[in-house]
Design an enzyme around this catalytic site. Sequence first.
Site, PDB file in Angstrom:
ATOM      1  N   GLY A   1       2.136   3.044  10.976  1.00 31.65           N
ATOM      2  CA  GLY A   1       3.010   4.199  10.812  1.00 31.65           C
ATOM      3  C   GLY A   1       3.613   4.718  12.099  1.00 31.65           C
ATOM      4  O   GLY A   1       4.193   5.800  12.118  1.00 31.65           O
TER       5      GLY A   1
ATOM      6  N   HIS B   1      -9.899   1.072   4.840  1.00 27.74           N
ATOM      7  CA  HIS B   1      -8.634   1.313   5.537  1.00 27.74           C
ATOM      8  C   HIS B   1      -8.885   2.277   6.691  1.00 27.74           C
ATOM      9  O   HIS B   1      -9.736   3.167   6.611  1.00 27.74           O
ATOM     10  CB  HIS B   1      -7.590   1.887   4.575  1.00 27.74           C
ATOM     11  CG  HIS B   1      -6.207   1.912   5.128  1.00 27.74           C
ATOM     12  ND1 HIS B   1      -5.784   2.880   6.017  1.00 27.74           N
ATOM     13  CD2 HIS B   1      -5.151   1.073   4.947  1.00 27.74           C
ATOM     14  CE1 HIS B   1      -4.530   2.640   6.339  1.00 27.74           C
ATOM     15  NE2 HIS B   1      -4.116   1.556   5.713  1.00 27.74           N
TER      16      HIS B   1
ATOM     17  N   GLU C   1      -5.644  -4.640  10.817  1.00 28.40           N
ATOM     18  CA  GLU C   1      -4.656  -3.587  11.018  1.00 28.40           C
ATOM     19  C   GLU C   1      -4.939  -2.861  12.330  1.00 28.40           C
ATOM     20  O   GLU C   1      -5.811  -2.001  12.388  1.00 28.40           O
ATOM     21  CB  GLU C   1      -4.652  -2.599   9.840  1.00 28.40           C
ATOM     22  CG  GLU C   1      -6.038  -2.174   9.348  1.00 28.40           C
ATOM     23  CD  GLU C   1      -6.007  -0.945   8.474  1.00 28.40           C
ATOM     24  OE1 GLU C   1      -4.943  -0.626   7.936  1.00 28.40           O
ATOM     25  OE2 GLU C   1      -7.053  -0.292   8.361  1.00 28.40           O
TER      26      GLU C   1
ATOM     27  N   SER D   1       3.141  -1.486  10.429  1.00 29.52           N
ATOM     28  CA  SER D   1       4.598  -1.422  10.612  1.00 29.52           C
ATOM     29  C   SER D   1       5.284  -2.747  10.294  1.00 29.52           C
ATOM     30  O   SER D   1       6.178  -3.197  11.013  1.00 29.52           O
ATOM     31  CB  SER D   1       4.936  -0.964  12.040  1.00 29.52           C
ATOM     32  OG  SER D   1       4.460   0.345  12.269  1.00 29.52           O
TER      33      SER D   1
ATOM     34  N   ASN E   1       0.835  -1.199   0.000  1.00 26.60           N
ATOM     35  CA  ASN E   1       0.000   0.000   0.000  1.00 26.60           C
ATOM     36  C   ASN E   1       0.876   1.257   0.000  1.00 26.60           C
ATOM     37  O   ASN E   1       1.396   1.659   1.044  1.00 26.60           O
ATOM     38  CB  ASN E   1      -0.917  -0.013   1.224  1.00 26.60           C
ATOM     39  CG  ASN E   1      -1.842   1.189   1.260  1.00 26.60           C
ATOM     40  OD1 ASN E   1      -2.054   1.860   0.255  1.00 26.60           O
ATOM     41  ND2 ASN E   1      -2.405   1.458   2.425  1.00 26.60           N
TER      42      ASN E   1
ATOM     43  N   GLU F   1      -7.438   4.787   7.712  1.00 24.58           N
ATOM     44  CA  GLU F   1      -7.310   6.203   7.367  1.00 24.58           C
ATOM     45  C   GLU F   1      -8.563   6.711   6.658  1.00 24.58           C
ATOM     46  O   GLU F   1      -8.960   7.873   6.835  1.00 24.58           O
ATOM     47  CB  GLU F   1      -6.055   6.413   6.519  1.00 24.58           C
ATOM     48  CG  GLU F   1      -4.786   6.196   7.329  1.00 24.58           C
ATOM     49  CD  GLU F   1      -3.565   5.836   6.504  1.00 24.58           C
ATOM     50  OE1 GLU F   1      -2.516   5.594   7.109  1.00 24.58           O
ATOM     51  OE2 GLU F   1      -3.670   5.770   5.260  1.00 24.58           O
TER      52      GLU F   1
ATOM     53  N   LYS G   1      -0.079   4.253  -0.355  1.00 24.20           N
ATOM     54  CA  LYS G   1      -0.804   5.410   0.176  1.00 24.20           C
ATOM     55  C   LYS G   1      -0.628   6.608  -0.780  1.00 24.20           C
ATOM     56  O   LYS G   1      -0.565   6.405  -1.991  1.00 24.20           O
ATOM     57  CB  LYS G   1      -0.364   5.713   1.604  1.00 24.20           C
ATOM     58  CG  LYS G   1      -0.511   4.484   2.520  1.00 24.20           C
ATOM     59  CD  LYS G   1      -0.355   4.801   3.973  1.00 24.20           C
ATOM     60  CE  LYS G   1      -0.516   3.532   4.799  1.00 24.20           C
ATOM     61  NZ  LYS G   1      -0.499   3.800   6.248  1.00 24.20           N
TER      62      LYS G   1
END
Length: 246
Positions: A169, A95, A163, A208, A11, A97, A13
């Site tokens: 991150g 996701h 996740e 991560s 991904n 985000e 992003k």
Amino acid sequence: MTKPRTLLALNWKMNKAPTEARAWARELAQGYERAPVELAVMAPFTALYGLKETLPGGVDVGAQDVSAHESGAYTGEISAAMLRDVHVTYAVVGHSERREYHGETDAVVAAKARRAQAHGLTPIVCVGEGLDVRERGEHVAYTLAQLRGSLEGVAENVVIAYEPVWAIGTGKTATADDAEELAAAIREALREPYGALADSIRVLYGGSVKPDNIASICAQPNVNGALVGGASLKVADVLAMNAALK
């Protein structure tokens, strides 16, 4: 249970312009050796056109999102039909985000997954808890509730990505045992809508993931690969992860 084929979903992003994406693909082709692992690149919409042809054979392409709508007056959205036309195989939906910054609910995620499937794409449905939920010991119940809502009406042609939001991150990574705890719980929950087919649905871990931890995470019985963020941007890291899983 025979484990499904391992999938590394890379991904990017909001990184890599089309020229950078093609350069990355050419660099990958120079060092890539096909392995039992399946590799798929989740690129920004602007980089998708022609990317499949630039990548080495056997590497798939995915989108980072897809519209829940078929077509029409939805400015800025990208339909599943458009993605299929540029040889996309996967579409990430839900996701963390997107859920946090765009307010996507489980119902919206399920609608996007259904739309992707209607056009022959495989949705990668993301679920996972925040740090506050984990610290209360409610991470399993929270994640499974999110999973059920996000799979409403979704067929078995799906990938699930667990996740933990607190590990995305941040440099913090769930242990291999943490990943397996949730992957096993997800697998069991998948039996409700899909029966025995639950054993063939891939459950990924995301958060991560790096070359030095991917092998231990993917060795877990119910973990079938990873949704890789930052480590997907450098070809050297991708090759190292691919090699670690041979």
